[in-house]
Design a protein around this motif. Structure first.
Motif, PDB file in Angstrom:
ATOM      1  N   VAL A   1       4.133  60.382 -31.324  1.00 42.49           N
ATOM      2  CA  VAL A   1       4.014  60.630 -32.762  1.00 42.49           C
ATOM      3  C   VAL A   1       4.749  61.928 -33.089  1.00 42.49           C
ATOM      4  CG1 VAL A   1       2.417  60.905 -34.674  1.00 42.49           C
ATOM      5  CG2 VAL A   1       1.724  59.615 -32.670  1.00 42.49           C
TER       6      VAL A   1
ATOM      7  N   LYS B   1       0.402  61.548 -37.308  1.00 43.89           N
ATOM      8  CA  LYS B   1      -0.511  62.133 -36.330  1.00 43.89           C
ATOM      9  C   LYS B   1      -1.879  62.384 -36.964  1.00 43.89           C
ATOM     10  CE  LYS B   1      -0.969  65.498 -32.707  1.00 43.89           C
ATOM     11  NZ  LYS B   1      -0.322  66.420 -31.823  1.00 43.89           N
TER      12      LYS B   1
ATOM     13  N   LEU C   1      -3.685  61.640 -27.968  1.00 44.39           N
ATOM     14  CA  LEU C   1      -2.432  61.637 -28.716  1.00 44.39           C
ATOM     15  C   LEU C   1      -1.339  62.484 -28.060  1.00 44.39           C
ATOM     16  CD1 LEU C   1      -3.806  61.842 -32.365  1.00 44.39           C
ATOM     17  CD2 LEU C   1      -3.115  59.814 -31.065  1.00 44.39           C
TER      18      LEU C   1
END
Length: 150
Positions: free
Chosen positions: A115, A121, A142
């Motif tokens: 991302v 995000k 993430l």
């Protein structure tokens, strides 16, 4: 009245397991007296048909299989009337790597792509937080692994 309450409880437990609080609330909704409810629940606890510990561990497994994080599981267990100490014990006893579960949940929803866009995000962060993961777990999920570039 006792036999009717007992049959009602058996019918409930035939469908799925319940916590003691759920059973008490449902029986109270059917206008059984508090004494009858307490004695039926006591009998079912003694016989092992009703067990909050078993219910809690099954609920944790169910939520883990859905990809939910520990915060969401705690909230669901609290709503079912499970004691706080039993909630903590059940989640601690769960053989689950919450960080990897968060990563798998993110990968299932969004794929493996990195991302770069801050809005995207933030969207993914909100999603994982809503699934019951902590900020540390979301951050891990993430992040891009350094080993991916080897």
């Amino acid at each position: 009245m006792f036999a009717e309450a007992k049959n009602a409880l058996l019918a409930m437990l035939a469908r799925r397991d319940h916590s003691c609080k759920e059973v008490a609330d449902k029986l109270a909704g059917k206008d059984f007296s508090a004494e009858v409810i307490a004695s039926v629940i006591g009998q079912f606890l003694d016989s092992g048909y009703l067990d909050d510990e078993r219910f809690a561990s099954a609920l944790v497994r169910s939520h883990i299989n859905k990809g939910h994080g520990p915060i969401r599981i705690q909230q669901a267990m609290f709503q079912k009337g499970i004691a706080k100490s039993l909630i903590a014990q059940s989640i601690d006893d769960a053989d689950c790597d919450w960080y990897e579960l968060a990563k798998a949940k993110a990968a299932r929803k969004y794929g493996e792509a990195e991302v770069l866009d801050p809005k995207e995000k933030a969207k993914r962060t909100r999603y994982l937080l809503s699934q019951g993961f902590s900020y540390d777990q979301v951050s891990y999920a993430l992040s891009v692994n350094d080993s991916d570039f080897d």
